[in-house]
Design a protein around this motif. Structure first.
Motif, PDB file in Angstrom:
ATOM      1  N   ARG A  31       0.851  -1.183   0.000  1.00  0.00           N
ATOM      2  CA  ARG A  31       0.000   0.000   0.000  1.00  0.00           C
ATOM      3  C   ARG A  31       0.883   1.227   0.000  1.00  0.00           C
ATOM      4  O   ARG A  31       1.729   1.386   0.877  1.00  0.00           O
ATOM      5  N   TYR A  33       0.855   5.621  -0.899  1.00  0.00           N
ATOM      6  CA  TYR A  33       0.028   6.814  -1.078  1.00  0.00           C
ATOM      7  C   TYR A  33       0.887   7.948  -1.643  1.00  0.00           C
ATOM      8  O   TYR A  33       2.087   8.038  -1.347  1.00  0.00           O
ATOM      9  N   TYR A  35       0.692  12.200  -1.766  1.00  0.00           N
ATOM     10  CA  TYR A  35       0.018  13.378  -1.267  1.00  0.00           C
ATOM     11  C   TYR A  35       0.649  14.618  -1.899  1.00  0.00           C
ATOM     12  O   TYR A  35       1.839  14.638  -2.246  1.00  0.00           O
ATOM     13  N   GLN A  37       1.186  18.816  -1.054  1.00  0.00           N
ATOM     14  CA  GLN A  37       1.113  19.847  -0.024  1.00  0.00           C
ATOM     15  C   GLN A  37       1.524  21.181  -0.614  1.00  0.00           C
ATOM     16  O   GLN A  37       2.642  21.342  -1.102  1.00  0.00           O
ATOM     17  N   SER A  42      -2.246  21.962   4.432  1.00  0.00           N
ATOM     18  CA  SER A  42      -2.166  20.570   4.857  1.00  0.00           C
ATOM     19  C   SER A  42      -1.984  19.642   3.666  1.00  0.00           C
ATOM     20  O   SER A  42      -1.795  20.091   2.544  1.00  0.00           O
ATOM     21  N   LEU A  43      -2.042  18.353   3.919  1.00  0.00           N
ATOM     22  CA  LEU A  43      -1.808  17.371   2.867  1.00  0.00           C
ATOM     23  C   LEU A  43      -3.105  16.986   2.173  1.00  0.00           C
ATOM     24  O   LEU A  43      -4.120  16.729   2.828  1.00  0.00           O
ATOM     25  N   SER A  45      -4.758  14.207  -0.408  1.00  0.00           N
ATOM     26  CA  SER A  45      -4.538  12.887  -0.981  1.00  0.00           C
ATOM     27  C   SER A  45      -4.678  12.924  -2.502  1.00  0.00           C
ATOM     28  O   SER A  45      -5.642  13.478  -3.037  1.00  0.00           O
ATOM     29  N   VAL A  48      -4.088   6.452  -3.993  1.00  0.00           N
ATOM     30  CA  VAL A  48      -3.879   5.317  -3.110  1.00  0.00           C
ATOM     31  C   VAL A  48      -3.627   4.118  -4.003  1.00  0.00           C
ATOM     32  O   VAL A  48      -4.478   3.767  -4.826  1.00  0.00           O
ATOM     33  N   PHE A  88       4.580  14.168  -1.641  1.00  0.00           N
ATOM     34  CA  PHE A  88       5.080  13.158  -0.724  1.00  0.00           C
ATOM     35  C   PHE A  88       4.551  11.787  -1.115  1.00  0.00           C
ATOM     36  O   PHE A  88       3.368  11.641  -1.452  1.00  0.00           O
ATOM     37  N   ASN A  96      -2.356   1.022   8.839  1.00  0.00           N
ATOM     38  CA  ASN A  96      -2.355   2.448   8.551  1.00  0.00           C
ATOM     39  C   ASN A  96      -1.223   3.219   9.216  1.00  0.00           C
ATOM     40  O   ASN A  96      -1.313   4.430   9.391  1.00  0.00           O
ATOM     41  N   MET A  98       1.718   4.922   8.524  1.00  0.00           N
ATOM     42  CA  MET A  98       2.347   5.412   7.303  1.00  0.00           C
ATOM     43  C   MET A  98       3.690   6.063   7.591  1.00  0.00           C
ATOM     44  O   MET A  98       3.834   6.825   8.537  1.00  0.00           O
ATOM     45  N   ARG A  99       4.651   5.766   6.728  1.00  0.00           N
ATOM     46  CA  ARG A  99       5.962   6.403   6.810  1.00  0.00           C
ATOM     47  C   ARG A  99       6.156   7.216   5.532  1.00  0.00           C
ATOM     48  O   ARG A  99       6.071   6.675   4.429  1.00  0.00           O
ATOM     49  N   PHE A 100       6.454   8.489   5.717  1.00  0.00           N
ATOM     50  CA  PHE A 100       6.543   9.422   4.608  1.00  0.00           C
ATOM     51  C   PHE A 100       7.969   9.583   4.101  1.00  0.00           C
ATOM     52  O   PHE A 100       8.932   9.518   4.883  1.00  0.00           O
ATOM     53  N   GLY A 101       8.085   9.850   2.810  1.00  0.00           N
ATOM     54  CA  GLY A 101       9.346  10.305   2.261  1.00  0.00           C
ATOM     55  C   GLY A 101       9.581  11.761   2.620  1.00  0.00           C
ATOM     56  O   GLY A 101       8.712  12.411   3.218  1.00  0.00           O
TER      57      GLY A 101
ATOM     58  N   TYR B  33      -4.945  10.227  14.165  1.00  0.00           N
ATOM     59  CA  TYR B  33      -3.486  10.222  14.119  1.00  0.00           C
ATOM     60  C   TYR B  33      -2.959  11.625  14.437  1.00  0.00           C
ATOM     61  O   TYR B  33      -3.541  12.617  13.999  1.00  0.00           O
ATOM     62  N   PRO B  43       5.865  14.243   7.140  1.00  0.00           N
ATOM     63  CA  PRO B  43       5.260  14.037   8.449  1.00  0.00           C
ATOM     64  C   PRO B  43       5.749  12.749   9.103  1.00  0.00           C
ATOM     65  O   PRO B  43       5.990  11.748   8.421  1.00  0.00           O
ATOM     66  N   LEU B  91       0.183  17.907  12.749  1.00  0.00           N
ATOM     67  CA  LEU B  91      -0.956  17.569  11.906  1.00  0.00           C
ATOM     68  C   LEU B  91      -1.792  16.484  12.561  1.00  0.00           C
ATOM     69  O   LEU B  91      -1.251  15.504  13.077  1.00  0.00           O
ATOM     70  N   GLU B 103      -7.720   5.537   3.523  1.00  0.00           N
ATOM     71  CA  GLU B 103      -7.414   6.940   3.289  1.00  0.00           C
ATOM     72  C   GLU B 103      -7.469   7.756   4.576  1.00  0.00           C
ATOM     73  O   GLU B 103      -8.435   7.665   5.333  1.00  0.00           O
ATOM     74  N   GLN B 104      -6.422   8.504   4.808  1.00  0.00           N
ATOM     75  CA  GLN B 104      -6.367   9.420   5.939  1.00  0.00           C
ATOM     76  C   GLN B 104      -6.652  10.832   5.429  1.00  0.00           C
ATOM     77  O   GLN B 104      -6.144  11.251   4.399  1.00  0.00           O
ATOM     78  N   PHE B 106      -6.363  14.805   6.394  1.00  0.00           N
ATOM     79  CA  PHE B 106      -5.548  15.645   7.268  1.00  0.00           C
ATOM     80  C   PHE B 106      -6.237  16.970   7.573  1.00  0.00           C
ATOM     81  O   PHE B 106      -6.909  17.561   6.725  1.00  0.00           O
ATOM     82  N   GLY B 107      -5.996  17.443   8.799  1.00  0.00           N
ATOM     83  CA  GLY B 107      -6.425  18.781   9.183  1.00  0.00           C
ATOM     84  C   GLY B 107      -5.425  19.825   8.723  1.00  0.00           C
ATOM     85  O   GLY B 107      -4.389  19.489   8.162  1.00  0.00           O
ATOM     86  N   PRO B 108      -5.718  21.111   9.006  1.00  0.00           N
ATOM     87  CA  PRO B 108      -4.852  22.200   8.533  1.00  0.00           C
ATOM     88  C   PRO B 108      -3.540  22.317   9.294  1.00  0.00           C
ATOM     89  O   PRO B 108      -2.622  22.966   8.819  1.00  0.00           O
TER      90      PRO B 108
END
Lengths: 110, 115
Positions: A31, A33, A35, A37, A42-43, A45, A48, A88, A96, A98-101, B33, B43, B91, B103-104, B106-108
């Motif tokens: 899985r 994702y 995103y 920004q 904020s992020l 989506s 997926v 990202f 769920n 998640m680890r981001f680049g 989260y 993040p 966040l 799907e997550q 996100f807030g501001p």
């Protein structure tokens, strides 16, 4: 420990050109994702990707996933200024988590 | 559908002070989260709740950070005492649940500056 590496980290391109952003990760996951920004925001989506070989397209962006190579790509076709943002990828380790680049900061110039 | 709400949006404090952030997830979302995003980085997950239980807090610096979600809806994240390196955007995100929804949302975010 899971590593998620994006490249390039910075990308400046001209409108109308094509380019690909790469996301490599170091552990098994099916899985992934993408995103977007915008500065100070904020992020949002974008995609997926849930299985090996998954391909999704939205407008000028297309994302794909190769779980065997542990690689995802985000391809930009005929870039326009509105695509300027930081992109990202994020890998789902489990449940769920998640680890981001580090993100790819894209600037599209006229 | 209302999105994830966070407050405050900005906070400036001195080191060694305390600060708290609030998050209200999308209605009906069981999973919440908290992420820390340091400038120029992606993040990093701090803590994940499923209803009012903690699913994962392995990356939460528990000596100074705490979080709760007592009634399984909104949540607070606290830092006490703050350090300079805590300057970041915090966040909050939510999803329908942990195991069947991917799907997550996100807030501001809350931008924290520690001086």
């Amino acid at each position: 420990e899971l590593k998620v590496e994006q490249n390039p980290l910075f990308l400046s391109m001209q409108e109308g050109k094509n380019y690909t952003i790469y996301c490599n990760y170091s552990t098994t996951s099916d899985r992934l994702y993408w995103y977007r920004q915008d500065p100070g925001k904020s992020l949002e989506s974008l995609f997926v990707l849930l299985s090996n070989g998954a391909v999704k397209q939205e407008g000028r962006l297309m994302a794909s996933l190769d779980t065997k190579a542990r690689l995802s790509t985000l391809h930009i076709t005929a870039a326009v200024h509105d695509l300027s943002a930081t992109y990202f990828c994020a890998v789902d380790m489990n449940a769920n988590d998640m680890r981001f680049g580090a993100g790819t900061r894209l600037t599209v110039k006229p | 559908e209302a999105g994830v709400a966070q407050s405050p949006r900005y906070k400036i404090i001195e080191k060694r002070q305390s600060v708290a952030f609030w998050c209200n997830p999308i209605s009906g979302h069981a999973t919440l989260y908290w992420y820390q995003q340091i400038l120029g980085q992606g993040p990093k997950l701090l803590i994940q709740f499923q209803n009012n239980g903690v699913v994962d807090d392995s990356q939460l610096p528990k000596d100074r950070f705490s979080a709760e979600r007592l009634k399984g809806v909104d949540s607070t994240l606290k830092i006490q005492p703050a350090k300079l390196e805590d300057s970041a955007v915090y966040l909050c995100a939510s999803s329908l649940d942990t195991y069947t929804s991917y799907e997550q949302y996100f807030g501001p975010g809350t931008r924290l500056t520690v001086t």
